[in-house]
Design a protein around this motif. Structure first.
Motif, mmCIF file in Angstrom:
data_model
loop_
_atom_site.group_PDB
_atom_site.id
_atom_site.type_symbol
_atom_site.label_atom_id
_atom_site.label_comp_id
_atom_site.label_asym_id
_atom_site.label_seq_id
_atom_site.Cartn_x
_atom_site.Cartn_y
_atom_site.Cartn_z
ATOM 1 N N GLU A 128 66.533 28.900 61.655
ATOM 2 C CA GLU A 128 66.661 28.061 62.654
ATOM 3 C C GLU A 128 67.719 26.772 62.574
ATOM 4 N N THR A 151 61.135 35.695 60.708
ATOM 5 C CA THR A 151 61.959 34.810 61.935
ATOM 6 C C THR A 151 61.734 35.104 63.276
ATOM 7 N N TYR A 156 68.292 34.564 64.077
ATOM 8 C CA TYR A 156 67.952 33.761 62.829
ATOM 9 C C TYR A 156 67.495 34.620 61.659
ATOM 10 N N ARG A 316 69.280 25.492 68.284
ATOM 11 C CA ARG A 316 68.364 26.516 68.673
ATOM 12 C C ARG A 316 68.728 27.288 70.109
ATOM 13 N N TYR A 355 61.982 34.728 72.879
ATOM 14 C CA TYR A 355 61.207 34.601 71.348
ATOM 15 C C TYR A 355 60.197 35.578 71.164
#
Length: 386
Positions: A128, A151, A156, A316, A355
């Motif tokens: 990240e 990750t 990432y 990010r 995510y």
């Protein structure tokens, strides 16, 4: 049985690790060890080690390293204390694996000690970027020390491999913070208000602002602009969560305390809300405001907005629910106006998190069960074929 030791130095880190800790604790093939340090053991930051014990975990080692100073020299000395004390603790516990999350200076010290003591490191979440803080460099350094990587996105994961890590030992499992959202029964509005001793208003925001350690701009001035912008909001409740033990953090804490004392009818502050109250807060507020990673990672799952101020989280992966703005008063006021606009509120209904699905701990356990330690240690540099 594998002895798996977890390191935690802050409330935020522990909150993310909690679902994995619970699963490790229940597994018969693992022995759970826990080293607690940093702000967990500080009265100023809420003695959050008590939250860990109240959650039913046994702390094997409590290691105090914080000094009264939060200057760069003070933080450097705290790291030095960490190197000395972590070495003794880890040597005594003799874990088979050390689990370290993130990018804090306390975590870097613990990882470095593991390198010298030949203890393989499991790292969450490498790859990240947070370009506004020295944590960015510490995270990449921990990646180079670590042997097994988890990750939060595929991008990432690719970045960790780019740093020379063998793709066979780099796993994209999503963000573990989403596990807590999925597994916890959050508080009702009445329960939440009672738990914080504060009645929510028509509009509400949660504010977390950390010092930006790699910028020349003054953090106090930046935060003053945010307070001035908040002052102009009508019928709005403000829930402050205080910053971690970083350079300049104590001045921001002082400013929060003064603001709340003068605005007790509309503002409340906490050194730590804990995971249950924090995630419950996200259920009832309109936005996360400041520069916390939770505004990037957890907030989108609640279909609420985030006002991300400055460069601390620059780099990010972000959804369209994140409103980026600068530190100046005008930029923050424009962002707040956009937050409550009809078009932006309609956009929030369509947001999906990049995510993962909230099942990270399960995926990590699966890997830890089958991993052959003889294959991950010692490690070799992986060259990407061109």
């Amino acid at each position: 049985m594998k002895k798996i030791c977890f390191f935690t130095g802050t409330r935020a880190e522990y909150g993310l690790l909690m679902p994995l800790l619970e699963k490790i604790k229940k597994e018969k093939s693992f022995v759970l060890q826990l080293i607690v340090s940093g702000s967990h053991l500080s009265h100023e930051f809420g003695f959050t080690y008590k939250e860990i014990e109240n959650d039913g975990f046994i702390i094997n080692k409590k290691i105090e390293i914080l000094l009264s100073s939060d200057t760069p020299i003070g933080v450097s000395k705290a790291m030095g204390l960490g190197f000395i004390s972590y070495a003794e603790a880890i040597n005594e516990l003799k874990p088979d694996l050390m689990v370290i999350l993130g990018d804090r200076y306390e975590s870097f010290a613990a990882a470095s000690v593991c390198l010298i003591l030949n203890v393989p490191v499991v790292h969450l979440y490498g790859g990240e970027l947070t370009e506004g803080a020295f944590d960015d460099s510490l995270r990449h350094a921990i990646t180079k020390i670590a042997h097994l990587h988890f990750t939060s996105t595929e991008e990432y994961r690719n970045r960790v491999i780019q740093l020379g890590e063998n793709p066979e030992f780099v796993f994209n499992v999503g963000a573990i913070g989403l596990d807590n959202i999925k597994r916890m029964k959050l508080l009702s509005k009445i329960e939440f208000e009672k738990s914080i001793g504060f009645k929510l208003k028509k509009k509400n925001i949660i504010v977390t602002f950390h010092p930006v350690t790699l910028e020349k701009q003054n953090s106090e001035k930046q935060f003053k602009n945010l307070l001035d912008a908040i002052d102009e909001l009508d019928d709005t409740g403000i829930i402050f969560t205080k910053p971690n033990a970083d350079n300049g953090g104590r001045e921001i804490i002082s400013m929060i305390d003064k603001y709340v004392s003068k605005n007790s009818d509309r503002a409340v502050c906490f050194a730590s809300l804990g995971q249950l109250r924090y995630l419950s807060a996200l259920k009832y507020v309109d936005a996360v405001v400041g520069n916390s990673s939770s505004g990037i990672i957890e907030a989108p799952s609640f279909k609420i907005g985030t006002i991300n101020i400055g460069d601390r989280q620059k780099g990010r992966i972000k959804t369209d629910s994140i409103i980026e703005c600068d530190y100046d008063l005008k930029s923050i006021k424009v962002a707040l106006k956009k937050l409550y606009s009809e078009s932006f509120q309609n956009l929030l209904k369509k947001i999906n998190s990049p995510y993962g699905e909230g099942d990270s701990a399960k995926k990590i356990i699966k890997v830890l069960k089958k991993v052959d330690l003889s294959l991950i240690y010692p490690k070799k540099f992986y060259d990407i074929k061109r």
